[in-house]
Write an enzyme that holds these catalytic residues in place. Sequence first.
Site, PDB file in Angstrom:
ATOM      1  N   ARG A   1     -16.485 -15.128  -7.618  1.00 35.63           N
ATOM      2  CA  ARG A   1     -16.038 -13.753  -7.785  1.00 35.63           C
ATOM      3  C   ARG A   1     -17.205 -12.782  -7.541  1.00 35.63           C
ATOM      4  O   ARG A   1     -17.053 -11.731  -6.945  1.00 35.63           O
ATOM      5  CB  ARG A   1     -15.555 -13.600  -9.242  1.00 35.63           C
ATOM      6  CG  ARG A   1     -14.247 -12.912  -9.397  1.00 35.63           C
ATOM      7  CD  ARG A   1     -13.770 -13.025 -10.823  1.00 35.63           C
ATOM      8  NE  ARG A   1     -12.700 -14.001 -10.941  1.00 35.63           N
ATOM      9  CZ  ARG A   1     -11.438 -13.771 -10.629  1.00 35.63           C
ATOM     10  NH1 ARG A   1     -11.060 -12.593 -10.198  1.00 35.63           N
ATOM     11  NH2 ARG A   1     -10.539 -14.709 -10.756  1.00 35.63           N
TER      12      ARG A   1
ATOM     13  N   GLY B   1       0.777  -1.235   0.000  1.00 33.88           N
ATOM     14  CA  GLY B   1       0.000   0.000   0.000  1.00 33.88           C
ATOM     15  C   GLY B   1       0.809   1.285   0.000  1.00 33.88           C
ATOM     16  O   GLY B   1       0.362   2.286   0.567  1.00 33.88           O
TER      17      GLY B   1
ATOM     18  N   ASN C   1      -6.708   2.791 -12.074  1.00 37.57           N
ATOM     19  CA  ASN C   1      -5.703   1.827 -11.606  1.00 37.57           C
ATOM     20  C   ASN C   1      -4.317   2.348 -11.951  1.00 37.57           C
ATOM     21  O   ASN C   1      -4.142   3.073 -12.931  1.00 37.57           O
ATOM     22  CB  ASN C   1      -5.930   0.488 -12.329  1.00 37.57           C
ATOM     23  CG  ASN C   1      -4.904  -0.553 -11.947  1.00 37.57           C
ATOM     24  OD1 ASN C   1      -4.634  -0.777 -10.761  1.00 37.57           O
ATOM     25  ND2 ASN C   1      -4.309  -1.207 -12.944  1.00 37.57           N
TER      26      ASN C   1
ATOM     27  N   ASN D   1       1.354   3.210  -2.600  1.00 36.53           N
ATOM     28  CA  ASN D   1       0.562   4.177  -3.380  1.00 36.53           C
ATOM     29  C   ASN D   1      -0.654   4.648  -2.580  1.00 36.53           C
ATOM     30  O   ASN D   1      -0.994   5.833  -2.590  1.00 36.53           O
ATOM     31  CB  ASN D   1       0.121   3.564  -4.707  1.00 36.53           C
ATOM     32  CG  ASN D   1       1.243   3.551  -5.722  1.00 36.53           C
ATOM     33  OD1 ASN D   1       1.582   4.581  -6.282  1.00 36.53           O
ATOM     34  ND2 ASN D   1       1.855   2.388  -5.932  1.00 36.53           N
TER      35      ASN D   1
ATOM     36  N   ASP E   1      -5.931  -3.817 -18.011  1.00 33.72           N
ATOM     37  CA  ASP E   1      -4.904  -2.803 -18.279  1.00 33.72           C
ATOM     38  C   ASP E   1      -5.067  -2.134 -19.652  1.00 33.72           C
ATOM     39  O   ASP E   1      -4.073  -1.772 -20.294  1.00 33.72           O
ATOM     40  CB  ASP E   1      -3.489  -3.421 -18.174  1.00 33.72           C
ATOM     41  CG  ASP E   1      -3.229  -4.033 -16.804  1.00 33.72           C
ATOM     42  OD1 ASP E   1      -3.770  -3.516 -15.817  1.00 33.72           O
ATOM     43  OD2 ASP E   1      -2.500  -5.033 -16.728  1.00 33.72           O
TER      44      ASP E   1
ATOM     45  N   HIS F   1      -0.584   1.028 -13.072  1.00 34.28           N
ATOM     46  CA  HIS F   1       0.041  -0.167 -13.636  1.00 34.28           C
ATOM     47  C   HIS F   1       1.516   0.144 -13.921  1.00 34.28           C
ATOM     48  O   HIS F   1       1.823   1.185 -14.515  1.00 34.28           O
ATOM     49  CB  HIS F   1      -0.673  -0.564 -14.928  1.00 34.28           C
ATOM     50  CG  HIS F   1      -0.080  -1.777 -15.557  1.00 34.28           C
ATOM     51  ND1 HIS F   1      -0.309  -3.052 -15.066  1.00 34.28           N
ATOM     52  CD2 HIS F   1       0.767  -1.923 -16.607  1.00 34.28           C
ATOM     53  CE1 HIS F   1       0.372  -3.921 -15.798  1.00 34.28           C
ATOM     54  NE2 HIS F   1       1.029  -3.265 -16.741  1.00 34.28           N
TER      55      HIS F   1
ATOM     56  N   GLU G   1       5.865   6.426  -8.777  1.00 38.67           N
ATOM     57  CA  GLU G   1       4.432   6.141  -8.901  1.00 38.67           C
ATOM     58  C   GLU G   1       3.589   7.026  -7.992  1.00 38.67           C
ATOM     59  O   GLU G   1       2.479   7.413  -8.337  1.00 38.67           O
ATOM     60  CB  GLU G   1       4.139   4.668  -8.559  1.00 38.67           C
ATOM     61  CG  GLU G   1       4.538   3.706  -9.657  1.00 38.67           C
ATOM     62  CD  GLU G   1       4.138   2.269  -9.336  1.00 38.67           C
ATOM     63  OE1 GLU G   1       3.484   2.018  -8.307  1.00 38.67           O
ATOM     64  OE2 GLU G   1       4.507   1.387 -10.128  1.00 38.67           O
TER      65      GLU G   1
ATOM     66  N   ARG H   1      -6.826  -8.721  -7.845  1.00 40.73           N
ATOM     67  CA  ARG H   1      -7.944  -9.555  -8.266  1.00 40.73           C
ATOM     68  C   ARG H   1      -8.480  -9.013  -9.570  1.00 40.73           C
ATOM     69  O   ARG H   1      -8.654  -7.792  -9.714  1.00 40.73           O
ATOM     70  CB  ARG H   1      -9.098  -9.528  -7.250  1.00 40.73           C
ATOM     71  CG  ARG H   1      -8.795 -10.099  -5.910  1.00 40.73           C
ATOM     72  CD  ARG H   1      -8.427 -11.547  -5.928  1.00 40.73           C
ATOM     73  NE  ARG H   1      -9.505 -12.436  -6.309  1.00 40.73           N
ATOM     74  CZ  ARG H   1      -9.313 -13.721  -6.618  1.00 40.73           C
ATOM     75  NH1 ARG H   1      -8.103 -14.236  -6.644  1.00 40.73           N
ATOM     76  NH2 ARG H   1     -10.327 -14.491  -6.916  1.00 40.73           N
ATOM     77  N   VAL H   2      -8.767  -9.930 -10.494  1.00 37.90           N
ATOM     78  CA  VAL H   2      -9.423  -9.500 -11.725  1.00 37.90           C
ATOM     79  C   VAL H   2     -10.890  -9.250 -11.392  1.00 37.90           C
ATOM     80  O   VAL H   2     -11.520 -10.040 -10.683  1.00 37.90           O
ATOM     81  CB  VAL H   2      -9.280 -10.597 -12.810  1.00 37.90           C
ATOM     82  CG1 VAL H   2     -10.122 -10.253 -14.021  1.00 37.90           C
ATOM     83  CG2 VAL H   2      -7.818 -10.763 -13.195  1.00 37.90           C
ATOM     84  N   LEU H   3     -11.421  -8.128 -11.861  1.00 43.01           N
ATOM     85  CA  LEU H   3     -12.809  -7.766 -11.555  1.00 43.01           C
ATOM     86  C   LEU H   3     -13.736  -8.217 -12.682  1.00 43.01           C
ATOM     87  O   LEU H   3     -13.346  -8.218 -13.860  1.00 43.01           O
ATOM     88  CB  LEU H   3     -12.901  -6.250 -11.374  1.00 43.01           C
ATOM     89  CG  LEU H   3     -12.106  -5.708 -10.173  1.00 43.01           C
ATOM     90  CD1 LEU H   3     -11.890  -4.206 -10.290  1.00 43.01           C
ATOM     91  CD2 LEU H   3     -12.806  -6.065  -8.860  1.00 43.01           C
TER      92      LEU H   3
ATOM     93  N   SER I   1       1.774   3.825 -15.500  1.00 38.39           N
ATOM     94  CA  SER I   1       0.625   4.512 -16.101  1.00 38.39           C
ATOM     95  C   SER I   1      -0.541   4.462 -15.125  1.00 38.39           C
ATOM     96  O   SER I   1      -0.732   3.457 -14.435  1.00 38.39           O
ATOM     97  CB  SER I   1       0.164   3.773 -17.374  1.00 38.39           C
ATOM     98  OG  SER I   1       1.241   3.523 -18.248  1.00 38.39           O
TER      99      SER I   1
HETATM  100  C1  GRF Z   1       2.694  -0.897  -7.847  1.00 45.46           C
HETATM  101  O1  GRF Z   1       3.886  -1.157  -8.499  1.00 45.46           O
HETATM  102  C2  GRF Z   1       1.588  -0.687  -8.848  1.00 45.46           C
HETATM  103  O2  GRF Z   1       2.025  -0.131 -10.045  1.00 45.46           O
HETATM  104  C3  GRF Z   1       1.116  -2.097  -9.089  1.00 45.46           C
HETATM  105  O3  GRF Z   1       1.209  -2.733  -7.841  1.00 45.46           O
HETATM  106  C4  GRF Z   1       2.213  -2.097  -7.051  1.00 45.46           C
HETATM  107  C5  GRF Z   1       1.576  -1.691  -5.762  1.00 45.46           C
HETATM  108  O4  GRF Z   1       2.521  -1.224  -4.844  1.00 45.46           O
HETATM  109  N1  GRF Z   1      -0.225  -2.102  -9.627  1.00 45.46           N
HETATM  110  P1  GRF Z   1       2.067  -0.616  -3.458  1.00 45.46           P
HETATM  111  O5  GRF Z   1       1.250  -1.684  -2.723  1.00 45.46           O
HETATM  112  O6  GRF Z   1       1.270   0.607  -3.724  1.00 45.46           O
HETATM  113  O7  GRF Z   1       3.339  -0.326  -2.735  1.00 45.46           O
END
Ligand code: GRF
Length: 203
Positions: free
Chosen positions: A68, A14, A110, A16, A148, A112, A177, A94-96, A139
């Site tokens: 799911r 977590g 999201n 991000n 994606d 990526h 990011e 998880r794929v939604l 991205s």
């Molecule tokens: C990140 O690299 C993001 O791009 C990808 O999963 C990772 C999540 O990292 N989708 P964090 O849990 O936010 O540290």
Amino acid sequence: MTRTRTAILISGGGSNMEALIKASQSDPDYPAEIVLVISNRPKAAGLTKAASLGIPAVAIDHKDYDSREDFEAEMQRQLISHNVDFICCAGFMRVLTGQFVSNWAGRMINIHPSLLPKYKGLNTHARAIAAREPWHGASVHYVTADLDSGSVITQIRVKVDDDDTPESLSQKVRAQEHNLYIRALKFALLDFTPRDPSTSDKR
Ligand code: GRF
């Protein structure tokens, strides 16, 4: 100013998520208010982090559900009960289903770790190195039923050095990011119209 009630979906550390929460908590003019964090992994470190930042943090273990759809129904219940209007996926693994995605069309983004449309899916850093890409990156994009593949809001690029490993490249990208996601969410909410509360139970 009315801020958009935003949830973050995670599965792991977590970082991000933490960046988005801090951006929203430190700036009253940031257009998102983070009101809920959901993890499909009960042991995700991000859950503890979110709780320590004062955000309701809920574990919904996908393994507890037969399908799911049942798992997503519980997510939907939580999202509705917290009056969530916008979703950020941040390392949510998880794929939604198409149904869930269409319920949140235009309201779910999201992050990526690649320069989309290159390297959708997993192991993006290793694949970029194997292909001898000079540049890699991350991205933020809208979530659509195709993995994606939704419209890209914004990207950052990072130079791939000759001695980069998937781990070192992942760290370099991850470090960029956080600001990327903060900017992208702000941008996505610029012309966002919250739902009419009278239809909110139809989410
Ligand atoms: C990140 O690299 C993001 O791009 C990808 O999963 C990772 C999540 O990292 N989708 P964090 O849990 O936010 O540290």
